[in-house]
Design a protein around this motif. Structure first.
Motif, PDB file in Angstrom:
ATOM      1  N   THR A 118       0.837  -1.200   0.000  1.00  0.00           N
ATOM      2  CA  THR A 118       0.000   0.000   0.000  1.00  0.00           C
ATOM      3  C   THR A 118       0.876   1.255   0.000  1.00  0.00           C
ATOM      4  OG1 THR A 118      -0.178  -0.179   2.419  1.00  0.00           O
ATOM      5  CG2 THR A 118      -2.001  -1.049   1.119  1.00  0.00           C
ATOM      6  N   PRO A 119       1.277   1.742  -1.177  1.00  0.00           N
ATOM      7  CA  PRO A 119       2.015   3.006  -1.243  1.00  0.00           C
ATOM      8  C   PRO A 119       1.059   4.202  -1.258  1.00  0.00           C
ATOM      9  CG  PRO A 119       1.884   2.028  -3.417  1.00  0.00           C
ATOM     10  CD  PRO A 119       1.180   1.074  -2.483  1.00  0.00           C
ATOM     11  N   LYS A 120       1.536   5.330  -0.712  1.00  0.00           N
ATOM     12  CA  LYS A 120       0.785   6.583  -0.737  1.00  0.00           C
ATOM     13  C   LYS A 120       1.750   7.718  -1.042  1.00  0.00           C
ATOM     14  CE  LYS A 120      -2.565   5.115   2.770  1.00  0.00           C
ATOM     15  NZ  LYS A 120      -3.149   5.428   4.112  1.00  0.00           N
ATOM     16  N   PHE A 121       1.261   8.697  -1.801  1.00  0.00           N
ATOM     17  CA  PHE A 121       2.080   9.859  -2.134  1.00  0.00           C
ATOM     18  C   PHE A 121       1.199  11.092  -2.160  1.00  0.00           C
ATOM     19  CE2 PHE A 121       3.477  12.912  -5.367  1.00  0.00           C
ATOM     20  CZ  PHE A 121       4.730  13.245  -4.866  1.00  0.00           C
ATOM     21  N   SER A 122       1.699  12.179  -1.600  1.00  0.00           N
ATOM     22  CA  SER A 122       0.982  13.449  -1.686  1.00  0.00           C
ATOM     23  C   SER A 122       1.977  14.580  -1.823  1.00  0.00           C
ATOM     24  CB  SER A 122       0.101  13.671  -0.444  1.00  0.00           C
ATOM     25  OG  SER A 122       0.896  13.800   0.716  1.00  0.00           O
ATOM     26  N   PHE A 123       1.574  15.587  -2.589  1.00  0.00           N
ATOM     27  CA  PHE A 123       2.387  16.793  -2.771  1.00  0.00           C
ATOM     28  C   PHE A 123       1.475  18.000  -2.639  1.00  0.00           C
ATOM     29  CE2 PHE A 123       3.740  20.305  -5.490  1.00  0.00           C
ATOM     30  CZ  PHE A 123       4.988  20.575  -4.938  1.00  0.00           C
ATOM     31  N   GLN A 124       1.982  19.041  -1.970  1.00  0.00           N
ATOM     32  CA  GLN A 124       1.135  20.187  -1.718  1.00  0.00           C
ATOM     33  C   GLN A 124       1.951  21.474  -1.729  1.00  0.00           C
ATOM     34  OE1 GLN A 124      -1.631  21.550   2.010  1.00  0.00           O
ATOM     35  NE2 GLN A 124      -1.789  19.466   1.320  1.00  0.00           N
ATOM     36  N   SER A 125       1.337  22.523  -2.234  1.00  0.00           N
ATOM     37  CA  SER A 125       1.918  23.857  -2.142  1.00  0.00           C
ATOM     38  C   SER A 125       0.833  24.819  -1.694  1.00  0.00           C
ATOM     39  CB  SER A 125       2.506  24.299  -3.484  1.00  0.00           C
ATOM     40  OG  SER A 125       1.486  24.423  -4.460  1.00  0.00           O
ATOM     41  N   ASN A 126       1.248  25.810  -0.909  1.00  0.00           N
ATOM     42  CA  ASN A 126       0.288  26.718  -0.311  1.00  0.00           C
ATOM     43  C   ASN A 126       0.919  28.096  -0.209  1.00  0.00           C
ATOM     44  OD1 ASN A 126      -0.632  28.174   2.297  1.00  0.00           O
ATOM     45  ND2 ASN A 126      -2.303  26.745   1.922  1.00  0.00           N
ATOM     46  N   GLU A 127       0.186  29.104  -0.660  1.00  0.00           N
ATOM     47  CA  GLU A 127       0.661  30.475  -0.572  1.00  0.00           C
ATOM     48  C   GLU A 127      -0.409  31.321   0.079  1.00  0.00           C
ATOM     49  OE1 GLU A 127       1.885  34.043  -3.659  1.00  0.00           O
ATOM     50  OE2 GLU A 127       2.582  31.996  -4.062  1.00  0.00           O
ATOM     51  N   ASN A 128       0.005  32.114   1.085  1.00  0.00           N
ATOM     52  CA  ASN A 128      -0.955  32.891   1.857  1.00  0.00           C
ATOM     53  C   ASN A 128      -0.467  34.331   1.972  1.00  0.00           C
ATOM     54  OD1 ASN A 128      -1.541  34.028   4.818  1.00  0.00           O
ATOM     55  ND2 ASN A 128      -3.288  32.789   4.195  1.00  0.00           N
ATOM     56  N   THR A 129      -1.380  35.259   1.856  1.00  0.00           N
ATOM     57  CA  THR A 129      -1.086  36.666   2.095  1.00  0.00           C
ATOM     58  C   THR A 129      -2.082  37.182   3.117  1.00  0.00           C
ATOM     59  OG1 THR A 129      -0.301  36.952  -0.175  1.00  0.00           O
ATOM     60  CG2 THR A 129      -0.845  38.943   1.054  1.00  0.00           C
ATOM     61  N   SER A 130      -1.576  37.790   4.197  1.00  0.00           N
ATOM     62  CA  SER A 130      -2.485  38.213   5.261  1.00  0.00           C
ATOM     63  C   SER A 130      -2.080  39.564   5.818  1.00  0.00           C
ATOM     64  CB  SER A 130      -2.503  37.181   6.398  1.00  0.00           C
ATOM     65  OG  SER A 130      -1.259  37.141   7.069  1.00  0.00           O
ATOM     66  N   ASN A 131      -3.089  40.277   6.314  1.00  0.00           N
ATOM     67  CA  ASN A 131      -2.904  41.529   7.044  1.00  0.00           C
ATOM     68  C   ASN A 131      -3.608  41.386   8.386  1.00  0.00           C
ATOM     69  OD1 ASN A 131      -1.587  43.706   5.185  1.00  0.00           O
ATOM     70  ND2 ASN A 131      -3.084  42.648   3.875  1.00  0.00           N
ATOM     71  N   GLN A 132      -2.840  41.644   9.455  1.00  0.00           N
ATOM     72  CA  GLN A 132      -3.347  41.398  10.806  1.00  0.00           C
ATOM     73  C   GLN A 132      -3.200  42.654  11.651  1.00  0.00           C
ATOM     74  OE1 GLN A 132      -0.692  39.225  13.378  1.00  0.00           O
ATOM     75  NE2 GLN A 132      -2.374  38.118  14.361  1.00  0.00           N
ATOM     76  N   LEU A 133      -4.256  42.926  12.443  1.00  0.00           N
ATOM     77  CA  LEU A 133      -4.196  43.973  13.458  1.00  0.00           C
ATOM     78  C   LEU A 133      -4.579  43.336  14.783  1.00  0.00           C
ATOM     79  CD1 LEU A 133      -3.862  46.914  14.355  1.00  0.00           C
ATOM     80  CD2 LEU A 133      -6.294  47.261  13.808  1.00  0.00           C
ATOM     81  N   ALA A 134      -3.657  43.377  15.757  1.00  0.00           N
ATOM     82  CA  ALA A 134      -3.883  42.721  17.042  1.00  0.00           C
ATOM     83  C   ALA A 134      -3.629  43.700  18.170  1.00  0.00           C
ATOM     84  CB  ALA A 134      -2.977  41.502  17.181  1.00  0.00           C
ATOM     85  N   LEU A 135      -4.478  43.631  19.215  1.00  0.00           N
ATOM     86  CA  LEU A 135      -4.390  44.526  20.364  1.00  0.00           C
ATOM     87  C   LEU A 135      -4.432  43.725  21.644  1.00  0.00           C
ATOM     88  CD1 LEU A 135      -7.109  47.142  19.248  1.00  0.00           C
ATOM     89  CD2 LEU A 135      -4.663  47.262  18.785  1.00  0.00           C
ATOM     90  N   ASN A 136      -3.587  44.099  22.633  1.00  0.00           N
ATOM     91  CA  ASN A 136      -3.627  43.544  23.980  1.00  0.00           C
ATOM     92  C   ASN A 136      -3.992  44.642  24.957  1.00  0.00           C
ATOM     93  OD1 ASN A 136      -3.086  40.711  24.355  1.00  0.00           O
ATOM     94  ND2 ASN A 136      -1.061  41.055  23.451  1.00  0.00           N
ATOM     95  N   THR A 137      -5.044  44.441  25.757  1.00  0.00           N
ATOM     96  CA  THR A 137      -5.473  45.465  26.710  1.00  0.00           C
ATOM     97  C   THR A 137      -5.690  44.860  28.085  1.00  0.00           C
ATOM     98  OG1 THR A 137      -7.815  45.163  26.152  1.00  0.00           O
ATOM     99  CG2 THR A 137      -6.593  46.827  24.895  1.00  0.00           C
ATOM    100  N   VAL A 138      -5.492  45.686  29.122  1.00  0.00           N
ATOM    101  CA  VAL A 138      -5.809  45.356  30.515  1.00  0.00           C
ATOM    102  C   VAL A 138      -6.499  46.563  31.127  1.00  0.00           C
ATOM    103  CG1 VAL A 138      -4.887  44.871  32.809  1.00  0.00           C
ATOM    104  CG2 VAL A 138      -3.974  43.669  30.840  1.00  0.00           C
ATOM    105  N   ASN A 139      -7.703  46.339  31.675  1.00  0.00           N
ATOM    106  CA  ASN A 139      -8.465  47.439  32.293  1.00  0.00           C
ATOM    107  C   ASN A 139      -8.597  48.625  31.335  1.00  0.00           C
ATOM    108  OD1 ASN A 139      -8.685  45.952  34.704  1.00  0.00           O
ATOM    109  ND2 ASN A 139      -6.713  46.759  35.442  1.00  0.00           N
TER     110      ASN A 139
END
Length: 934
Positions: A406-427
């Motif tokens: 039982t042979p198996k083969f997989s090939f994959q390519s992935n390209e991602n472009t992202s823009n993120q805005l993140a905030l950390n707050t206390v009180n």
């Protein structure tokens, strides 16, 4: 529960077992054939009656063979039935094991008699470890897929694209015992029409080597086997469709099946921009990754029509955020080459482009009183290409020699472009923020080769088998990142930092595994097994992070704090001895494995360091099965196992792809040690067609690989000299004791004649206890989940097909230390799906789904309806169809998820498809032929 207690229980059970099941019973067997072509009948119903009451039953297998076990001495009426064939009844005197020989059924030309046969057919039957569900007892519309059919069956659910049976994920679906598109459990359900299905069989499949030796250690995969109807498994069938709608929405595709005897060929393909997918989430890089241990999902974005029964529901697989454009094509082939070789294989390609906009609100507890809030808004565009190929060759040289490759083969390519805005707050005070642009490019492949050689000696029960496995993995990542970071400093002012970097990472894995097993009969009912299993895993992880050098305009300045080369080798030796006892009404097996394992790691950059750890483990297991009757079976498993840390968990390098939420590995991690108790009980009542199933499992894990999260309450310097600004975090894996994971599932099914429907009720109770460190303070997150469900599926006719369902999901989260993090939340979902044919040409479809969230964040407690509807006209002898459909008629669709971990609770909302109209043309192909004579 310690090992001494387990062994005491096992010894007591072993001594007690010989006194069970002493009543004398006999077995009845034979073969069922169709008179017209003398072909064996798969799935014929065999009912054992006494004074008009059904006492036991069975179903014929792919060779027409049937067996009814443990019948007391008496005279019985044996009834043989199959849709489209005349029922045959014979009187049989049972006083010893009896073989009835060939039973031949004739073609039935009387439609009224056929209806009578269907009315008396058994719905569910238990045959050893297999639950067999009769498809003819669950009526669906003429366009229904296998998925529409199984949703009406007891114990089978589809949750967010995952097929579940009896509370467990279905890992593989077979068609007439042969693989269909490898390990993708959705392919058969999405592409096979319900009309060709005779039986749906649910069982726990052991490995090929375990099936050969007969020793079951409880490590099985839940498997579904679809058996096809005689007369519907030979010919050409499928459908083609194309549609266009508002907002430039489109869909086109189809599937064709060419069945001729043992040769089965399936071709499928699609192209659309309405989130239809015919692949599982493992085809996407990072698709199986999750920040949380127990996600509690909502409806999520629908995948094209929400299951309306036509082409719009054929390929809705998986729960993926965003809106996707997808192209895919696949080929599946199975055949028998000569009389000694069985072959099956498939190739599948897909390309998906997804646009996602996601908002996440995450709550951390820094200490028992202080909460920190993290808000993340990310927009991304992902383009993924995937190719996978698998093959299974099974050759029998003679009655003694056989080999499976039982042979198996997989090939994959992935390209991602992202823009993120993140905030950390206390009180309500902003601690830090980051605006990040990222463009990761991933490529990778996997090659797996598995060879099993099996040999049977002349002496019964004496066998030897050798299993050789090689697995090769390669993964490369190139990420360019620009982050604008704002941080609060001691003076109360904010400081901005610009980060420009390129990270290059490579992960290479080579795994070798061999298993040599020998079995020997000690008595007629007792068998001994000896095995030796050496394993070598070699993993190399390289990560180089380069800062942008403005002098030369290139990413050329290496950052040693964020770069690392790590080489890891795990060597394992396992020796096992097991014993198996097989009696008339019960089976018992027990074994123990001595394991020697070494983890050797070498860091070669930025400095040379070595890490080496050795482990010795005694791993017992036992398996007990007791058959109270033909229709009532109880199973109990106890097993132990270890789990090794992965190379990225061991690699001591900081990942700053999110500049305010860092992560790093831990080269001092130890292996996990787990003990699992599992039980299953199934019961089927022949008199009233009731079915009942219970599944329960609990796992205790020591040295659990948990998360240690440190949140800086002031600017801090890490061990490697890197600055961690106030409010930022770093997470590392650590070993902690006390992890518990428990699951249970109960299903009860019964036909209700007054409603002309089948009613299935489910109850699940789950519990998890997950340890974690929060700023060096140990916390246990206890999550208790209750989910209940009821499904009412019509059993009227193909002209009136409806399904009504409701599911309630109740969740309680309690933390031992961080009690302010405790929460209760609820998710309720109701669905009404209707398919009506008021005339032979017109079809009206409606699918209404109502979802209610409560107990989440204030912005996430929502109620919404998702209503899909359509009207279709059939012509050309009902083979062609034109349909006008609307998706999300009320324009209320939403996608909300809650994730609970030992360190935080997160609510997430993502963009989804909203209202559009579409006109679709579909052409069905049905050209069946008489089965060829062998």
């Amino acid at each position: 529960m310690n090992l001494k207690t387990i062994f005491s229980f096992a010894i007591g059970l072993f001594l007690f077992l010989p006194y069970l099941g002493s009543a004398q019973t006999f077995d009845l067997s034979g073969k069922v054939f169709e008179k017209e072509n003398l072909q064996p009948i798969i799935g014929a119903s065999i009912a054992v009656k006494k004074d008009g009451k059904i006492l036991a039953g069975s179903a014929s297998d792919e060779k027409g063979f049937f067996q009814v076990k443990r019948l007391p001495a008496d005279t019985y009426q044996i009834s043989f039935s199959y849709v489209g064939l005349k029922t045959k009844t014979q009187q049989v005197i049972v006083g010893s094991d009896r073989y009835m020989g060939a039973v031949v059924l004739e073609k039935n030309t009387n439609a009224l008699e056929e209806l009578k046969i269907e009315a008396t057919q058994i719905r569910v039957e238990q045959k050893g470890d297999t639950t067999s569900i009769n498809a003819a007892a669950y009526k669906v519309n003429q366009d229904a897929t296998a998925e529409d059919l199984v949703k009406k069956m007891p114990g089978i659910t589809i949750e967010n694209g995952t097929v579940k049976a009896q509370g467990e994920d279905v890992k593989k679906i077979l068609v007439d015992g042969k693989e269909f598109f490898g390990d993708d459990a959705n392919m058969a359900l999405k592409n096979l029409p319900a009309e060709i299905i005779d039986k749906v069989q649910i069982f726990n499949r052991a490995s090929d080597q375990a099936q050969f030796t007969g020793f079951n250690d409880g490590n099985t995969d839940k498997t579904m086997n679809i058996t096809t109807k005689s007369g519907r498994n030979n010919g050409t069938f499928g459908k083609l469709y194309a549609g266009y709608g508002t907002n430039d929405r489109y869909q086109a595709g189809g599937n064709m099946n060419f069945f001729k005897g043992d040769r089965r060929i399936t071709v499928l393909g699609l192209s659309n921009n309405v989130n239809q997918q015919n692949f599982s989430m493992q085809d996407l890089f990072g698709g199986s990754g999750s920040a949380g241990r127990m996600p509690m999902g909502g409806r999520g974005g629908p995948r094209g029509g929400g299951g309306m029964g036509g082409p719009m529901s054929d390929f809705m697989v998986g729960q993926q955020n965003g809106v996707s454009t997808t192209q895919s094509i696949g080929l599946n082939y199975s055949d028998k080459w000569g009389i000694k070789t069985n072959v099956s294989g498939s190739y599948f390609f897909n390309n998906s482009s997804t646009i996602t906009n996601q908002l996440s609100n995450r709550t951390y507890l820094i200490d028992q009183e202080t909460k920190q809030f993290y808000v993340d808004s990310t927009g991304s565009e992902t383009n993924n290409y995937n190719n996978r190929f698998n093959l299974r060759l099974e050759h029998t040289f003679d009655s003694s020699h056989a080999i499976i490759y039982t042979p198996k083969f997989s090939f994959q390519s992935n390209e991602n472009t992202s823009n993120q805005l993140a905030l950390n707050t206390v009180n309500d005070t902003l601690l830090n923020s980051n605006s990040t642009y990222k463009k990761p490019i991933n490529t990778g492949f996997n090659v797996n080769n598995n060879v099993l050689y099996r040999y049977k000696f002349e002496k019964p029960g004496r066998t030897i088998s050798l299993n050789l496995i090689h697995d090769l993995n390669r993964r490369n990542n190139d990420t360019k990142q620009i982050s604008d970071i704002t941080a609060l400093v001691k003076t109360g002012s904010y400081v901005n930092t610009l980060l420009r970097q390129q990270s290059l990472s490579n992960s290479n894995s080579n795994n070798y595994n061999a298993n040599l097993t020998y079995t020997e009969n000690l008595t007629d009912s007792t068998q001994l097994q000896l095995s030796y299993n050496p394993i070598l895993n070699h993993n190399l992880a390289e990560r180089a992070t380069n800062r942008f050098d403005t002098a030369n305009g290139a990413y050329s300045r290496i950052d040693t704090l964020l770069s690392n080369n790590f080489d890891n080798t795990i060597t394992t030796h396992r020796a096992n001895v097991s014993i198996n006892i097989n009696k008339n009404k019960w089976k018992f097996s027990a074994g123990v494995t001595q394991q020697f394992l070494t983890i050797a790691s070498l860091q070669t950059f930025p400095e040379n360091r070595t890490f080496e750890k050795s482990f010795q483990n005694l791993l017992p297991n036992l398996n007990f099965t007791y058959n109270f009757s033909n229709a009532n079976t109880f199973r109990f498993f106890y097993r132990t196992n270890t789990n090794n840390p992965g190379v990225t968990q061991l690699q001591n390098v900081i990942d700053n792809t999110n500049p305010v939420m860092l992560s790093a590995g831990n080269p001092n991690l130890r292996q996990e040690f787990s003990q699992t108790l599992l039980s299953r009980y199934g019961s089927n009542n022949w008199h009233n067609s009731q079915s009942f199933f219970v599944f329960a499992m609990v796992t205790f894990t020591d040295d659990y690989i948990a998360n240690s999260t440190f949140t800086a309450t002031r600017d801090s310097v890490l061990d490697n000299g890197m600055l961690l600004s106030r409010g930022s975090q770093i997470a590392r894996p650590v070993n902690l004791n006390g992890n518990v994971n428990a699951r249970s599932f109960i299903t009860y099914g019964i036909p209700v004649k007054a409603l002309k429907s089948n009613v299935n009720m489910n109850l699940g109770v789950n519990y998890s206890k997950v340890p974690g460190l929060v700023n060096q303070l140990q916390n246990f997150a206890n999550t208790f989940n209750i989910n209940t469900g009821i499904v009412i599926g019509s059993n009227i006719s193909e002209q009136v097909d409806f399904t009504i369902s409701h599911t309630s999901n109740i969740n309680f989260v309690e933390n031992t230390v961080l009690s302010a993090q405790n929460s209760n939340f609820f998710i309720n979902t109701s669905n009404v799906k209707l398919n009506v044919m008021p005339t032979s040409s017109w079809v009206i479809q409606s699918d209404i789904n109502y979802t209610n969230f409560s107990g989440l964040g204030s912005d996430f407690n929502q109620n919404f309806f998702l209503w899909n509807a359509g009207i279709a006209y059939k012509f050309m002898k009902r083979m062609a169809e034109v349909k006008l459909s609307v998706f999300d008629l009320l324009n209320q669709n939403n996608n909300i998820n809650r994730t609970v971990t030992e360190t935080y609770i997160e609510d997430t909302r993502s963009n989804v498809l909203n209202r559009y109209y579409m006109l679709t043309f579909t052409y069905n192909i049905r050209k069946f032929k008489a089965s060829p004579k062998s």
